[in-house]
Design a protein around this motif. Structure first.
Motif, PDB file in Angstrom:
ATOM      1  N   HIS A  54      -2.226  -2.249   7.019  1.00 11.22           N
ATOM      2  CA  HIS A  54      -1.166  -2.037   6.003  1.00 11.22           C
ATOM      3  C   HIS A  54      -0.950  -1.431   4.860  1.00 11.22           C
ATOM      4  O   HIS A  54       0.384  -0.959   3.943  1.00 11.22           O
ATOM      5  CB  HIS A  54      -0.181  -3.244   5.573  1.00 11.22           C
ATOM      6  N   ASP A  55      -1.635  -1.576   3.751  1.00 10.81           N
ATOM      7  CA  ASP A  55      -1.694  -0.473   3.000  1.00 10.81           C
ATOM      8  C   ASP A  55      -2.615   0.762   2.360  1.00 10.81           C
ATOM      9  O   ASP A  55      -3.226   1.553   1.473  1.00 10.81           O
ATOM     10  CB  ASP A  55      -2.510  -2.038   2.009  1.00 10.81           C
ATOM     11  N   HIS A  68       3.867   3.914  -0.737  1.00 14.57           N
ATOM     12  CA  HIS A  68       2.310   3.367  -0.297  1.00 14.57           C
ATOM     13  C   HIS A  68       2.884   3.155   1.075  1.00 14.57           C
ATOM     14  O   HIS A  68       2.561   3.699   2.738  1.00 14.57           O
ATOM     15  CB  HIS A  68       1.884   2.918  -0.553  1.00 14.57           C
ATOM     16  N   HIS A  92       6.222  -3.121   6.142  1.00 14.98           N
ATOM     17  CA  HIS A  92       5.842  -4.177   5.547  1.00 14.98           C
ATOM     18  C   HIS A  92       6.015  -4.320   4.472  1.00 14.98           C
ATOM     19  O   HIS A  92       6.940  -3.633   3.655  1.00 14.98           O
ATOM     20  CB  HIS A  92       4.250  -4.432   5.666  1.00 14.98           C
TER      21      HIS A  92
HETATM   22 FE   LIG Z   1       1.961  -2.774   0.535  1.00 19.77          FE
END
Ligand SMILES: [Fe+2]
Length: 187
Positions: A54-55, A68, A92
């Motif tokens: 997710h990151d 991001h 997200h």
């Molecule tokens: Fe994030």
């Protein structure tokens, strides 16, 4: 793609360049593995994969726009993995509100926010894991975000408008987890 290779990919991109972010991601993924035990295998695997990736858009080589969730979604799309994953990464934790402040909402809207249980669980896990990877309450995590970014940064500016969506996702996820017999691991 197995969740082992997702982990390796996240480690490759984050561990050395962004060690604190890597600790957060490991915490989210570890907690996702525990939650995945309550899901159908395919949904559980998708949740764990999304937790690892997710990151990933923070990784300097992938950070093309500087937003991001969008950079991460573009990166996982290039990998050729399933379309649901792109949308989970793109959207997200109320990313659309931050995208509006950052000026990339149209680009982010190319990806679909599936608004289902898996998406709520990912938001919940991300928003109840500290920057160092420890389980924390949603309130603590939001207070940390507010303090870290301040009111001028686009993340800080998006907090107010996004709070209803964030809280609703956390509430739905928690209700589902409690019904599934999963004991929350944070206060
Ligand atoms: Fe994030």
């Amino acid at each position: 793609m197995s969740t082992d290779s997702d982990r390796d990919l996240a480690e490759l991109y984050l561990a050395r360049a962004l060690p604190r972010r890597w600790r957060h991601v490991q915490g989210v993924a570890r907690r996702a593995e525990a939650v995945a035990a309550h899901l159908a295998p395919a949904d559980g695997e998708l949740l764990v994969t999304a937790a690892w990736l997710h990151d990933i858009g923070y990784a300097p080589p992938l950070a093309t726009t500087g937003f991001h969730p969008l950079d991460g979604a573009n990166a996982v799309r290039e990998l050729g993995v399933g379309e649901r994953l792109w949308g989970l990464v793109a959207h997200h934790s109320a990313a659309i509100h931050e995208a509006r402040e950052f000026g990339v909402a149209e680009q982010l809207d190319q990806f679909r926010d599936e608004q289902g249980l898996g998406r709520d669980l990912l938001w919940y896990l991300d928003m109840t894991t500290s920057p160092d990877g420890q389980p924390v309450s949603f309130g603590q995590r939001m207070a940390d975000v507010r303090a870290r970014y301040g009111p001028e940064h686009f993340v800080g500016r998006a907090l107010g408008p996004s709070m209803g969506d964030r809280q609703a996702a956390v509430d739905r996820a928690l209700r589902w987890l409690v019904d599934a017999g999963h004991r929350p691991d944070h206060n």
